[in-house]
Design a protein around this motif. Sequence first.
Motif, PDB file in Angstrom:
ATOM      1  N   GLN A 132      -4.752  -1.637  -6.930  1.00 48.55           N
ATOM      2  CA  GLN A 132      -5.630  -2.258  -7.915  1.00 48.55           C
ATOM      3  C   GLN A 132      -6.656  -1.267  -8.437  1.00 48.55           C
ATOM      4  O   GLN A 132      -7.038  -1.315  -9.604  1.00 48.55           O
ATOM      5  CB  GLN A 132      -6.320  -3.478  -7.292  1.00 48.55           C
ATOM      6  N   ASP A 133      -7.110  -0.372  -7.574  1.00 48.31           N
ATOM      7  CA  ASP A 133      -8.028   0.673  -8.026  1.00 48.31           C
ATOM      8  C   ASP A 133      -7.379   1.551  -9.084  1.00 48.31           C
ATOM      9  O   ASP A 133      -8.053   2.133  -9.934  1.00 48.31           O
ATOM     10  CB  ASP A 133      -8.461   1.559  -6.847  1.00 48.31           C
ATOM     11  N   LEU A 134      -6.049   1.653  -8.997  1.00 50.94           N
ATOM     12  CA  LEU A 134      -5.324   2.460  -9.984  1.00 50.94           C
ATOM     13  C   LEU A 134      -4.910   1.606 -11.186  1.00 50.94           C
ATOM     14  O   LEU A 134      -3.925   1.895 -11.861  1.00 50.94           O
ATOM     15  CB  LEU A 134      -4.109   3.118  -9.328  1.00 50.94           C
ATOM     16  N   TYR A 135      -5.622   0.510 -11.370  1.00 55.11           N
ATOM     17  CA  TYR A 135      -5.467  -0.360 -12.545  1.00 55.11           C
ATOM     18  C   TYR A 135      -4.129  -1.101 -12.600  1.00 55.11           C
ATOM     19  O   TYR A 135      -3.617  -1.382 -13.669  1.00 55.11           O
ATOM     20  CB  TYR A 135      -5.678   0.415 -13.849  1.00 55.11           C
ATOM     21  N   ALA A 136      -3.544  -1.407 -11.436  1.00 56.98           N
ATOM     22  CA  ALA A 136      -2.378  -2.277 -11.443  1.00 56.98           C
ATOM     23  C   ALA A 136      -2.864  -3.715 -11.487  1.00 56.98           C
ATOM     24  O   ALA A 136      -3.826  -4.075 -10.810  1.00 56.98           O
ATOM     25  CB  ALA A 136      -1.536  -2.039 -10.188  1.00 56.98           C
ATOM     26  N   GLY A 137      -2.219  -4.526 -12.312  1.00 60.73           N
ATOM     27  CA  GLY A 137      -2.588  -5.936 -12.377  1.00 60.73           C
ATOM     28  C   GLY A 137      -2.093  -6.640 -11.129  1.00 60.73           C
ATOM     29  O   GLY A 137      -1.342  -6.066 -10.335  1.00 60.73           O
ATOM     30  N   PRO A 138      -2.510  -7.908 -10.929  1.00 62.11           N
ATOM     31  CA  PRO A 138      -2.072  -8.631  -9.733  1.00 62.11           C
ATOM     32  C   PRO A 138      -0.545  -8.709  -9.653  1.00 62.11           C
ATOM     33  O   PRO A 138       0.039  -8.524  -8.591  1.00 62.11           O
ATOM     34  CB  PRO A 138      -2.660 -10.033  -9.919  1.00 62.11           C
ATOM     35  N   PHE A 139       0.114  -8.963 -10.792  1.00 58.34           N
ATOM     36  CA  PHE A 139       1.566  -9.104 -10.797  1.00 58.34           C
ATOM     37  C   PHE A 139       2.227  -7.771 -10.461  1.00 58.34           C
ATOM     38  O   PHE A 139       3.128  -7.701  -9.629  1.00 58.34           O
ATOM     39  CB  PHE A 139       2.035  -9.607 -12.167  1.00 58.34           C
ATOM     40  N   GLN A 140       1.728  -6.712 -11.105  1.00 61.71           N
ATOM     41  CA  GLN A 140       2.282  -5.374 -10.870  1.00 61.71           C
ATOM     42  C   GLN A 140       2.092  -4.968  -9.412  1.00 61.71           C
ATOM     43  O   GLN A 140       3.002  -4.418  -8.786  1.00 61.71           O
ATOM     44  CB  GLN A 140       1.560  -4.376 -11.766  1.00 61.71           C
ATOM     45  N   THR A 141       0.905  -5.264  -8.873  1.00 59.62           N
ATOM     46  CA  THR A 141       0.646  -4.928  -7.473  1.00 59.62           C
ATOM     47  C   THR A 141       1.652  -5.621  -6.574  1.00 59.62           C
ATOM     48  O   THR A 141       2.210  -5.031  -5.656  1.00 59.62           O
ATOM     49  CB  THR A 141      -0.777  -5.382  -7.078  1.00 59.62           C
ATOM     50  N   PHE A 142       1.877  -6.907  -6.864  1.00 61.96           N
ATOM     51  CA  PHE A 142       2.766  -7.677  -6.018  1.00 61.96           C
ATOM     52  C   PHE A 142       4.191  -7.132  -6.072  1.00 61.96           C
ATOM     53  O   PHE A 142       4.822  -6.900  -5.050  1.00 61.96           O
ATOM     54  CB  PHE A 142       2.744  -9.149  -6.446  1.00 61.96           C
ATOM     55  N   VAL A 143       4.696  -6.881  -7.306  1.00 61.49           N
ATOM     56  CA  VAL A 143       6.094  -6.487  -7.455  1.00 61.49           C
ATOM     57  C   VAL A 143       6.330  -5.068  -6.978  1.00 61.49           C
ATOM     58  O   VAL A 143       7.342  -4.767  -6.363  1.00 61.49           O
ATOM     59  CB  VAL A 143       6.531  -6.647  -8.924  1.00 61.49           C
ATOM     60  N   ARG A 144       5.363  -4.154  -7.224  1.00 61.14           N
ATOM     61  CA  ARG A 144       5.623  -2.745  -6.935  1.00 61.14           C
ATOM     62  C   ARG A 144       5.075  -2.276  -5.607  1.00 61.14           C
ATOM     63  O   ARG A 144       5.483  -1.244  -5.107  1.00 61.14           O
ATOM     64  CB  ARG A 144       5.066  -1.880  -8.069  1.00 61.14           C
ATOM     65  N   VAL A 145       4.139  -3.034  -5.021  1.00 62.31           N
ATOM     66  CA  VAL A 145       3.584  -2.600  -3.740  1.00 62.31           C
ATOM     67  C   VAL A 145       3.868  -3.621  -2.636  1.00 62.31           C
ATOM     68  O   VAL A 145       4.511  -3.314  -1.640  1.00 62.31           O
ATOM     69  CB  VAL A 145       2.055  -2.353  -3.854  1.00 62.31           C
ATOM     70  N   THR A 146       3.390  -4.859  -2.844  1.00 63.26           N
ATOM     71  CA  THR A 146       3.475  -5.838  -1.761  1.00 63.26           C
ATOM     72  C   THR A 146       4.911  -6.160  -1.408  1.00 63.26           C
ATOM     73  O   THR A 146       5.308  -6.119  -0.247  1.00 63.26           O
ATOM     74  CB  THR A 146       2.741  -7.126  -2.189  1.00 63.26           C
ATOM     75  N   LEU A 147       5.705  -6.494  -2.422  1.00 62.95           N
ATOM     76  CA  LEU A 147       7.068  -6.943  -2.178  1.00 62.95           C
ATOM     77  C   LEU A 147       7.934  -5.872  -1.486  1.00 62.95           C
ATOM     78  O   LEU A 147       8.606  -6.170  -0.506  1.00 62.95           O
ATOM     79  CB  LEU A 147       7.704  -7.397  -3.494  1.00 62.95           C
ATOM     80  N   PRO A 148       7.900  -4.610  -1.964  1.00 63.79           N
ATOM     81  CA  PRO A 148       8.718  -3.605  -1.277  1.00 63.79           C
ATOM     82  C   PRO A 148       8.348  -3.427   0.191  1.00 63.79           C
ATOM     83  O   PRO A 148       9.214  -3.210   1.028  1.00 63.79           O
ATOM     84  CB  PRO A 148       8.441  -2.319  -2.061  1.00 63.79           C
ATOM     85  N   ILE A 149       7.017  -3.535   0.504  1.00 64.05           N
ATOM     86  CA  ILE A 149       6.627  -3.350   1.901  1.00 64.05           C
ATOM     87  C   ILE A 149       7.077  -4.544   2.739  1.00 64.05           C
ATOM     88  O   ILE A 149       7.510  -4.405   3.879  1.00 64.05           O
ATOM     89  CB  ILE A 149       5.103  -3.152   2.027  1.00 64.05           C
ATOM     90  N   ALA A 150       6.989  -5.749   2.155  1.00 68.36           N
ATOM     91  CA  ALA A 150       7.346  -6.947   2.918  1.00 68.36           C
ATOM     92  C   ALA A 150       8.851  -7.162   2.972  1.00 68.36           C
ATOM     93  O   ALA A 150       9.329  -7.981   3.752  1.00 68.36           O
ATOM     94  CB  ALA A 150       6.664  -8.172   2.305  1.00 68.36           C
ATOM     95  N   ALA A 151       9.610  -6.411   2.161  1.00 69.93           N
ATOM     96  CA  ALA A 151      11.042  -6.682   2.003  1.00 69.93           C
ATOM     97  C   ALA A 151      11.828  -6.732   3.316  1.00 69.93           C
ATOM     98  O   ALA A 151      12.632  -7.664   3.495  1.00 69.93           O
ATOM     99  CB  ALA A 151      11.664  -5.660   1.051  1.00 69.93           C
ATOM    100  N   PRO A 152      11.630  -5.793   4.259  1.00 66.68           N
ATOM    101  CA  PRO A 152      12.413  -5.895   5.504  1.00 66.68           C
ATOM    102  C   PRO A 152      12.201  -7.218   6.231  1.00 66.68           C
ATOM    103  O   PRO A 152      13.154  -7.801   6.748  1.00 66.68           O
ATOM    104  CB  PRO A 152      11.902  -4.719   6.338  1.00 66.68           C
TER     105      PRO A 152
END
Lengths: 266, 309
Positions: A170-190
């Motif tokens: 978010q500090d790098l200006y990712a929106g909530p949706f972008q954060t979720f799809v590109r950061v949260t989801l890949p980490i939680a995927a396993p």
Amino acid sequence: MAFVNWFKRHVVVIAGLLTLAYLLLPNVVVTVFSFNKPNGRFNYEWQQFSTDAWKDPCGVAGLCGSLSLSLQIALWATLGATALGTAIAFALVRYRFRARGAINSLIFLPMAMPEVVMAASLLTLFLNMGAQLGFWTILIAHIMFCLSFVVTAVKARVMSMDPRLEQAAQDLYAGPFQTFVRVTLPIAAPGIAAGALLAFALSFDDFIITNFNAGSTVTFPMFVWGSAQRGTPVQINVVGTAMFVIAVLFVLVSMVLGNRRNRRKA
Amino acid sequence: MSTLTEAPPPLSPPAPEQKPPRRRGRWTPYWLLLPGILWLVVFFAAPMVYQASTSVQTGSLEEGYKVTWHFATYWDALTEYWPQFLRSVAYAASATVLCLLLGYPLAYLIAFRAGRWRNLIMILVIAPFFTSFLIRTLAWKTILADGGPVVGALNTLHVLDVTGWLGWTSGDRVLATPLAVVCGLTYNFLPFMILPLYTSLERIDGRLHEAAGDLYAKPSTVFRKVTFPLSMPGVVSGTLLTFIPATGDYVNASLLGSADTGMIGNVIQSQFLRVLDYPTAAALSFILMAAILAMVTFYIRKSGTEDLV
């Protein structure tokens, strides 16, 4: 004396391997008897070698139909339970809110309840509502009992996630949706994948809850159950063997791919 | 004025996971929870309530049932089916103990001794899951068949004489006896014992074993004083995960047992699906649930790991 010492040193390994043999013995029997040519309706005694059943796995009326029905139900149940369960897991780990304790026990109870109790009570509800038993009632039941297992699997993964990664995004200006799809989801995927796999296996293999809530619809476990009374076709062993081999191959391939990815990162 | 814009010092030491306040996110957790929790309330909790009400109804299938607070159903069900209740608890308890005895060495082997074979053994423990458990249970019919190698070996070793004297087997047979049912239950629920045991064993720091050895503890003492106590969470959750489903199971008793080995699950199933006596069936399944909850609560208190559940 040398033997006694050797035995003492390896007693755990020997006992463990014996247990492993106990676990795998039925699978060996299932595989061997998939090449049997039974004499009569039941496939419990070895007669002679034959590959007939492997050449014609759908040769028994109703078997492949029940198999495809079970696959469909397992697929939809996995999708439903994974979607609902992942959302619950995220809410439980990431937010503080009232009624957390109550919700935690509501998630825990289905896993601690004997299946026959859940099956019977759900049937009571369906009968009271006058619901038509069949595909939809099975699907509803499967999503219900898979849900808790998905929540547990995803929760374990999300709990070990570092929330600062999302803050960084978010500090790098990712929106909530972008954060979720590109950061949260890949980490939680396993964790989500583990939950989904568990849900698929549980749903595909479920007999007790399905038996109560299926009406006259026949899933694969119910077909096997019926055949235990009427006579077991060899094709059942073929399906059992194929499932075991596919599962082992699937896990081996995913492990090899995982190893390779790790090595590339390192 | 500056005091207003500055954040007040935190009262408690700041936790690293503390999130910045979000104005929009207040309702987010509820939206995330709503569909799944609704599903569980409608299809898990509400049916339990329905079943409770069914158990105190009287009537017949043709004329319909009415709530008459007829608690005698519970008493009648209990007096008629107490042997099946006792049998269920006895079989499930035996299977749980056997699972613990068989599962512990394997879990220990995977956690400490398997080395590079660890992943392969894990796969071999989990993969049978994917062959339908009914097919695998039916395979036990072949393994334990009359005149088969297993029965032959047990006969030669005079094991069947002892088990027959104990009432576990009858004559030259293993199939259709309590021993077969317990064997099937043990087999079916063994992975549910191994996986939690493995998880808790794997967390144990191997240096604790070395330290105990340095202090002149024999391997058996190390196990008794260090390894086993530290694996208690796994033992508790493993026994619960085997005992609870084993008590309600009716598949093993139907496929491997006989009319004399019926468990309470068999009664509930036939009352619900064949006799269609819904109040009795509902009462039975409520007694089963209450009995299990009582036993589990007692067990968790006793084993002193209340924070586990």
